[in-house]
Design a protein around this motif. Structure first.
Motif, mmCIF file in Angstrom:
data_model
loop_
_atom_site.group_PDB
_atom_site.id
_atom_site.type_symbol
_atom_site.label_atom_id
_atom_site.label_comp_id
_atom_site.label_asym_id
_atom_site.label_seq_id
_atom_site.Cartn_x
_atom_site.Cartn_y
_atom_site.Cartn_z
ATOM 1 N N TYR A 166 -28.218 56.372 39.553
ATOM 2 C CA TYR A 166 -29.545 55.870 39.207
ATOM 3 C C TYR A 166 -29.424 54.578 38.416
ATOM 4 O O TYR A 166 -28.380 54.283 37.828
ATOM 5 C CB TYR A 166 -30.334 56.927 38.420
ATOM 6 N N GLY A 171 -31.873 50.639 37.365
ATOM 7 C CA GLY A 171 -33.077 49.844 37.531
ATOM 8 C C GLY A 171 -32.874 48.424 37.070
ATOM 9 O O GLY A 171 -31.871 48.091 36.418
ATOM 10 N N GLU A 230 -40.598 46.796 36.405
ATOM 11 C CA GLU A 230 -39.342 47.527 36.559
ATOM 12 C C GLU A 230 -39.256 48.143 37.945
ATOM 13 O O GLU A 230 -40.211 48.778 38.410
ATOM 14 C CB GLU A 230 -39.243 48.631 35.503
ATOM 15 N N SER A 256 -36.828 50.815 39.886
ATOM 16 C CA SER A 256 -35.774 51.778 39.589
ATOM 17 C C SER A 256 -35.499 52.643 40.803
ATOM 18 O O SER A 256 -36.329 52.737 41.717
ATOM 19 C CB SER A 256 -36.167 52.657 38.392
ATOM 20 N N TYR A 257 -34.349 53.270 40.806
ATOM 21 C CA TYR A 257 -33.978 54.122 41.931
ATOM 22 C C TYR A 257 -33.182 55.328 41.436
ATOM 23 O O TYR A 257 -32.589 55.316 40.361
ATOM 24 C CB TYR A 257 -33.135 53.342 42.948
ATOM 25 N N LYS A 280 -35.735 51.611 27.255
ATOM 26 C CA LYS A 280 -35.395 51.159 28.605
ATOM 27 C C LYS A 280 -34.281 50.133 28.603
ATOM 28 O O LYS A 280 -33.689 49.865 29.649
ATOM 29 C CB LYS A 280 -36.635 50.605 29.287
#
Lengths: 486, 140
Positions: free
Chosen positions: A230, A232, A239, A241-242, B50
């Motif tokens: 995972y 991003g 953003e 993301s995966y 993040k």
């Protein structure tokens, strides 16, 4: 000397600060708990859903979740995480336990029929019929006995004086952080598909329970064990993301008493794969998230049997000196389903208005028979956040959900062999009240309309068609929940 | 030399922008941090978990006590959430298994103690409390 003391004190403070910070960061325990009260209201006892559960209109109280999270990050590059879930009913609540209390048939003469006495009643009916000049054939008697046995097999839930406890390992994984674009997770994880599969905790979700297509009959696998990558990146303030996974596949709980191998990986072809890509924008609306998910998986069940090969001479002479080294294992596929799933999800929050929804489609192909079952599910939630004070948030909401399937008998699951309906449509109305940011009260009224299907049943070699009226398809409930994150 | 009206307007707007954004707090980092400024979006990502790095080091965000005017000013301006929504955001992140909220220090001394000792620490304090133990950086 004074300088030494000062240096010592400063050193101790620094050590205390860094040690406290270090301890504060490395290992944490937290979680959430919720208590739920609910009551179902059945429009009719002929509801096909009652083939799978028991009729119960009492109030149920239960500690639905006490979930503990253990979070350990020994350094910048790794993290270990585990979530354990406990649930317990409260004494005095009615537990819907199919089979706990067998049904009773009361005959016109006041006597009670049981499974053991059913054949005698059938014989008595046959005698009466013969005396009246209308003898019952052997087939008719078999049908009659099958009918009585089917009625006796239907059971009702029983009030319990015992507490029912359940424990589950929700997830256990280990993360390796490489860079923002690529990180690795190993272990048992919640499938990051859609909106509310990962957001499964009661403090996070808006209704009392998740949508049924992510919890009761999950379209995507709820949890899997394997490997996931995972990461991003940001395009401006947005953003992307995966998540991409390779696992042993859907983890289902079976109720069969037959021990079997489930999802054992014998070659790469037995792995399940999938992914989720999400766009999270910043600035277009207060919040806009859009995601797409996919999964290609395999669910297998096998029975492994040990076979001995006896030599001809041993058989002929009935020798007890059998060469027990002559054996082999034979594995028989008893269930093999290939599932292909796609889904999309959307979450919007703007000016306190919430819009959330998912659309999911799954096709299961039975690789043994070549037949398939399709599932189509979607839901939409509309809510509005109200802030009467800084410490209180009230979110009234309405949610509509639909989940339907066809030809479920094409992909028999050992847990559920027979499902007498084709899906359901549910409307929920309620409110979530947040107090002090980590404490929540929820109230909800749910109306469910079961989707009927043409049913033919075999009893005693005869085909029986079950008939339903509109009201037979309706069931409603109200529920309240208190939850806290700690 | 007289400034044109246009140039005066530009200067006044620029000053006003700095004053409006700067408020009564400044963003501080460890004295060894090589940055002189940070992008507002990047700062937001650090305080929302993040982004995990700053100046090549592990980022350690430090919040002021949520009851202070400093936090009440910083969070809406940088994170885009008031204190209540910021707390709710971290409750949600925690339940999802995405981590826990940054540490919170009761007072300025606590924030400065962490920032001065931890290479990747970043915090915010009132303008008047900046001293040689920490380094002030601008927010773009």
């Amino acid at each position: 000397m004074k300088m030494l003391w000062k240096a010592g004190i400063v050193g101790a403070l620094i050590l205390g600060v860094t040690t406290t910070w270090a301890q504060e960061q490395k290992f944490k325990v937290y979680g959430f708990a919720d208590l739920q009260i609910s009551k179902m209201m059945w429009e009719s006892k002929n509801n096909p859903l009652l083939d799978l559960t028991t009729y119960n209109e009492d109030v149920n109280i239960g500690i639905e979740h006490l979930n503990l999270y253990f979070d350990f990050a020994p350094n910048d590059k790794t993290r270990a995480f585990a979530e354990f879930g406990f649930s317990q009913n409260v004494k005095g609540s009615v537990i819907a336990e199919p089979g706990a209390t067998p049904a009773i048939i009361k005959m016109p003469d006041g006597s009670l029929m049981t499974a053991a006495s059913a054949p005698f009643y059938v014989a008595a009916v046959a005698q009466q019929a013969a005396a009246a000049g209308q003898p019952l054939s052997a087939q008719d008697q078999a049908i009659l006995q099958g009918t009585y046995e089917a009625l006796l097999a239907q059971s009702e839930g029983a009030a319990t004086t015992e507490q029912k406890n359940e424990f589950e390992i929700e997830r256990v994984w280990f993360d390796i952080f490489v860079n923002p674009l690529f990180n690795v997770r190993i272990g048992k994880f919640i499938t990051p598909a859609g909106l509310w599969n990962v957001d499964h905790g009661s403090p996070v979700i808006i209704p009392v329970t998740q949508p049924y297509q992510t919890s009761v009959i999950p379209v995507f696998p709820e949890k899997q064990t394997g490997l996931m990558a995972y990461g991003g990146t940001y395009v401006g303030d947005h953003e992307v993301s995966y998540n991409a996974w390779a696992t042993s596949g859907r983890e289902e709980s079976g109720t069969s008493d037959v021990p079997y191998l489930e999802n054992n990986i014998e070659n790469v072809g037995h792995l399940s794969y999938g992914g989720h890509v999400a766009l999270n924008t910043d600035g277009i609306l207060d919040q806009l998230k859009w995601g797409v998910s996919g999964h290609y998986g395999l669910t297998r069940k096998e029975v492994k049997t040990k076979h001995f090969e006896l030599e001809a001479a041993d058989v002929l002479t009935m020798s007890t000196a059998v060469n027990t080294a002559n054996y082999f294992y034979d594995q028989e596929e008893i269930e093999q389903r290939r599932e292909m799933i796609i889904g999309t999800d959307l979450s919007i929050e703007h000016m306190n208005v919430l819009v959330k929804g998912e659309f999911n489609y799954r096709t299961d192909e039975n690789e043994i028979t070549g037949k398939s079952t399709d599932y189509t599910g979607y839901y939409g939630l509309l809510g509005y956040n109200i802030y009467p004070t800084d410490q209180i948030m009230i979110t009234p909401f309405a949610m509509y959900e639909s989940l339907t399937w066809n030809d479920l008998e094409n992909t028999p699951n050992m847990a559920i062999i027979y499902v007498p309906f084709g899906g359901f449509k549910t409307m929920r109305l309620g409110a979530k009240i947040g107090l002090f940011y980590n404490t929540f009260l929820k109230f909800e009224y749910t109306m469910t309309d079961i989707v009927p299907r043409d049913l033919t049943l075999s009893q005693g070699g005869q085909t029986i068609v079950r008939n339903y009226e509109d009201k037979d398809m309706d069931v409603s409930s109200w529920s309240a929940q208190f939850s806290i994150a700690f | 030399m007289k400034m044109s009206l246009f140039k005066k307007t530009i200067v006044l707007v620029s000053i006003a922008s700095i004053l409006i954004f700067a408020g009564d707090y400044v963003v501080i980092v460890n004295p060894g941090n090589g940055l002189s400024s940070i992008d507002k979006g990047e700062l937001k990502r650090i305080f929302t978990g993040k982004s995990k790095e700053i100046d090549g080091k592990k980022a350690v965000p430090v919040n002021m006590n949520y009851d202070t005017p400093t936090a009440a000013e910083f969070l809406p301006e940088v994170i885009g959430k008031d204190v209540g929504k910021y707390k709710k955001f971290w409750i949600d992140q925690m339940i999802k298994g995405k981590g826990t909220a940054p540490m919170i220090k009761a007072n300025v001394a606590g924030v400065k103690a962490i920032v001065s000792q931890i290479p990747g620490a970043v915090g915010y304090i009132p303008v008047a409390d900046v001293d040689a133990t920490v380094k002030k950086i601008d927010v773009n």
